[in-house]
Design a protein around this motif. Sequence first.
Motif, PDB file in Angstrom:
ATOM      1  N   PRO A 380       0.808  -1.224   0.000  1.00  0.00           N
ATOM      2  CA  PRO A 380       0.000   0.000   0.000  1.00  0.00           C
ATOM      3  C   PRO A 380       0.840   1.273   0.000  1.00  0.00           C
ATOM      4  O   PRO A 380       0.548   2.222  -0.741  1.00  0.00           O
ATOM      5  N   ASP A 381       1.875   1.318   0.831  1.00  0.00           N
ATOM      6  CA  ASP A 381       2.737   2.507   0.882  1.00  0.00           C
ATOM      7  C   ASP A 381       3.372   2.781  -0.476  1.00  0.00           C
ATOM      8  O   ASP A 381       3.377   3.922  -0.959  1.00  0.00           O
ATOM      9  N   ALA A 382       3.920   1.719  -1.096  1.00  0.00           N
ATOM     10  CA  ALA A 382       4.595   1.884  -2.387  1.00  0.00           C
ATOM     11  C   ALA A 382       3.612   2.292  -3.482  1.00  0.00           C
ATOM     12  O   ALA A 382       3.913   3.147  -4.326  1.00  0.00           O
ATOM     13  N   MET A 383       2.411   1.702  -3.466  1.00  0.00           N
ATOM     14  CA  MET A 383       1.417   1.987  -4.507  1.00  0.00           C
ATOM     15  C   MET A 383       0.925   3.423  -4.430  1.00  0.00           C
ATOM     16  O   MET A 383       0.893   4.149  -5.441  1.00  0.00           O
ATOM     17  N   VAL A 384       0.542   3.851  -3.232  1.00  0.00           N
ATOM     18  CA  VAL A 384       0.021   5.212  -3.070  1.00  0.00           C
ATOM     19  C   VAL A 384       1.109   6.250  -3.339  1.00  0.00           C
ATOM     20  O   VAL A 384       0.857   7.294  -3.959  1.00  0.00           O
ATOM     21  N   GLU A 385       2.316   5.949  -2.905  1.00  0.00           N
ATOM     22  CA  GLU A 385       3.425   6.882  -3.147  1.00  0.00           C
ATOM     23  C   GLU A 385       3.680   7.054  -4.634  1.00  0.00           C
ATOM     24  O   GLU A 385       3.919   8.177  -5.114  1.00  0.00           O
ATOM     25  N   ARG A 412     -11.235  -6.386   2.749  1.00  0.00           N
ATOM     26  CA  ARG A 412     -11.633  -5.049   3.197  1.00  0.00           C
ATOM     27  C   ARG A 412     -10.910  -4.616   4.475  1.00  0.00           C
ATOM     28  O   ARG A 412     -10.908  -3.434   4.818  1.00  0.00           O
ATOM     29  N   GLU A 413     -10.314  -5.556   5.164  1.00  0.00           N
ATOM     30  CA  GLU A 413      -9.564  -5.185   6.365  1.00  0.00           C
ATOM     31  C   GLU A 413      -8.336  -4.331   6.037  1.00  0.00           C
ATOM     32  O   GLU A 413      -7.733  -3.720   6.939  1.00  0.00           O
ATOM     33  N   GLN A 414      -7.980  -4.272   4.760  1.00  0.00           N
ATOM     34  CA  GLN A 414      -6.840  -3.448   4.352  1.00  0.00           C
ATOM     35  C   GLN A 414      -7.225  -1.982   4.152  1.00  0.00           C
ATOM     36  O   GLN A 414      -6.356  -1.108   4.073  1.00  0.00           O
ATOM     37  N   ASN A 415      -8.518  -1.704   4.108  1.00  0.00           N
ATOM     38  CA  ASN A 415      -8.972  -0.345   3.807  1.00  0.00           C
ATOM     39  C   ASN A 415      -8.422   0.724   4.754  1.00  0.00           C
ATOM     40  O   ASN A 415      -7.989   1.793   4.297  1.00  0.00           O
ATOM     41  N   PRO A 416      -8.418   0.490   6.072  1.00  0.00           N
ATOM     42  CA  PRO A 416      -7.901   1.529   6.974  1.00  0.00           C
ATOM     43  C   PRO A 416      -6.474   1.966   6.650  1.00  0.00           C
ATOM     44  O   PRO A 416      -6.143   3.157   6.735  1.00  0.00           O
ATOM     45  N   LYS A 417      -5.646   1.004   6.271  1.00  0.00           N
ATOM     46  CA  LYS A 417      -4.253   1.342   5.931  1.00  0.00           C
ATOM     47  C   LYS A 417      -4.201   2.271   4.728  1.00  0.00           C
ATOM     48  O   LYS A 417      -3.466   3.275   4.724  1.00  0.00           O
ATOM     49  N   PHE A 418      -4.975   1.958   3.671  1.00  0.00           N
ATOM     50  CA  PHE A 418      -4.992   2.820   2.489  1.00  0.00           C
ATOM     51  C   PHE A 418      -5.523   4.219   2.837  1.00  0.00           C
ATOM     52  O   PHE A 418      -5.021   5.221   2.337  1.00  0.00           O
ATOM     53  N   HIS A 419      -6.514   4.277   3.722  1.00  0.00           N
ATOM     54  CA  HIS A 419      -7.052   5.582   4.107  1.00  0.00           C
ATOM     55  C   HIS A 419      -6.022   6.395   4.891  1.00  0.00           C
ATOM     56  O   HIS A 419      -5.936   7.625   4.732  1.00  0.00           O
ATOM     57  N   GLU A 420      -5.243   5.715   5.743  1.00  0.00           N
ATOM     58  CA  GLU A 420      -4.186   6.413   6.483  1.00  0.00           C
ATOM     59  C   GLU A 420      -3.198   7.084   5.540  1.00  0.00           C
ATOM     60  O   GLU A 420      -2.628   8.130   5.845  1.00  0.00           O
ATOM     61  N   LEU A 421      -2.991   6.468   4.385  1.00  0.00           N
ATOM     62  CA  LEU A 421      -2.019   6.983   3.404  1.00  0.00           C
ATOM     63  C   LEU A 421      -2.605   8.092   2.536  1.00  0.00           C
ATOM     64  O   LEU A 421      -1.907   8.633   1.675  1.00  0.00           O
ATOM     65  N   GLY A 422      -3.863   8.435   2.749  1.00  0.00           N
ATOM     66  CA  GLY A 422      -4.473   9.514   1.977  1.00  0.00           C
ATOM     67  C   GLY A 422      -4.905   9.109   0.590  1.00  0.00           C
ATOM     68  O   GLY A 422      -4.924   9.939  -0.333  1.00  0.00           O
ATOM     69  N   VAL A 423      -5.286   7.846   0.413  1.00  0.00           N
ATOM     70  CA  VAL A 423      -5.608   7.357  -0.921  1.00  0.00           C
ATOM     71  C   VAL A 423      -6.864   8.004  -1.485  1.00  0.00           C
ATOM     72  O   VAL A 423      -6.983   8.183  -2.708  1.00  0.00           O
ATOM     73  N   GLU A 424      -7.814   8.376  -0.621  1.00  0.00           N
ATOM     74  CA  GLU A 424      -9.072   8.937  -1.133  1.00  0.00           C
ATOM     75  C   GLU A 424      -8.816  10.242  -1.874  1.00  0.00           C
ATOM     76  O   GLU A 424      -9.374  10.476  -2.959  1.00  0.00           O
ATOM     77  N   ALA A 425      -7.972  11.096  -1.305  1.00  0.00           N
ATOM     78  CA  ALA A 425      -7.660  12.367  -1.972  1.00  0.00           C
ATOM     79  C   ALA A 425      -6.933  12.123  -3.292  1.00  0.00           C
ATOM     80  O   ALA A 425      -7.183  12.819  -4.289  1.00  0.00           O
TER      81      ALA A 425
END
Length: 469
Positions: A380-385, A412-425
């Motif tokens: 997730p970190d690498a993808m969002v970055e 879906r348990e992975q969703n919180p991590k993606f949200h922490e990384l600001g993926v929605e914005a």
Amino acid sequence: MVRVITQETYDEVVKENIDEFEMTPEEAIKEAVAQFEAQGVDLSNIIKDLALSSGDSHEVTTIVSKLKELATQKQSDDEAILKELEALIAECNKDIARRVRAGKEGVYNILIDLLERRSKSYIEKANEKDEKIIITAFNALIALMEMQPDLLEEKGADLIKSLLDNIDKESIITPVLRWTSVCCVKHEMNRQRLFAKNIAENLKTYLKVRASIKVISESMQVIRKFTLDDDVRVEFGKAHDHAKELGVKLLEPLTQFLKDHPLPPEVSETMLTIAALLVRHELCAMVADAGAAEALFGILADNFDNVAVIVQASKLITALAGNDDVKRKLVKAGIAPIIVTLLNRHSSNAIAAALLLKAISALALREPEHSRQFFDCGAPDAMVEAMKIHPTNASVQKNGCWAIRNMVARCREQNPKFHELGVEAVLNAAYERFSQEFGFDVKSALRDLECDVKLDEQWTGKGVQMDNN
């Protein structure tokens, strides 16, 4: 509609500017070009810089006339022929207009007739004079037919097959294969005509007998050209059929070549060629059984910092993942942490980032266990970055959406991590910029991340009462 004119019309206007308005040749040409462009005329196929000092004939016309004259002489003047062939190459390399002019002047048939005579002579008794003329004539055909492959006909296709069958010298085979590639670009009928000659057997022979690197490289280019679907004039091509048949014949020797040549530059081209042929599940299995996966891990380990190799390796991984069994073997062997590490390392390169994201998407598709492995590796970190680094790159954003969606769709348990990384914005910004191109993919990722998103109804009924009688 685009307007076109003939070369003769253009020439007449230029000469009129010189004769009637007493312009210099340079002024006459400039004025004629401006005049026609103002009228919306396409001048891409027009030779603009006339050879006015040599009379009424263009340089291309003069060269073709000389070649025709030399070809009909009983006593061959090899030096003169070579001189005119070199001149033709120089002219054709200048622009498409000169190539079109040469084609209209009939130089293609002159070159084919010349090659038929000289190749027959060379096959009977190899000599350096014939070899030099054959090589130069093929280079002339390559220059002539770049972006105008329509000139090829049955005689030319037969010539290619005859030379591939009867000559094994690298200096001749290389330009023959290069011309074959030129004939196949943006021309479906040429591809089908040449493929019907069973050239695949010749390509297979070069791979199996380990021909020179140059010949194998040109062979791989021909293989990839047969799998193209780039002719807009044809509604349905045979790219898939060609890839399937070539895959059955060539994937095993190609995989063996990959294992024997794991270093640049050969490794990149081999992986690209293999990936182009992986159009069916059984072909992916064939390559995996031949040891491609093991070779791939070694290649990645030895070329960790080579972006060109990483790009082609990513394409091959994505292609292999088309077979679920092969995909599972790749992940089980440990491909997930390698891909994440590579994405972290090469995230600044848009092409590499886009293709690595596509590989993650392919490996995680319908495989929650694979998704969890990627998650545990820090995907997730690498993808969002990567998506943050390239906000304006359509490929990075689209492949990133696919990768995110496939990661969280069944986890879906992975969703919180993606949200922490600001993926929605990040995804909302991508939707603002690319809603017309792939807005549905962005919304799908947002939906599976359980974000607030308005999904458009693709179809709605008209509310008409159904009659059950």
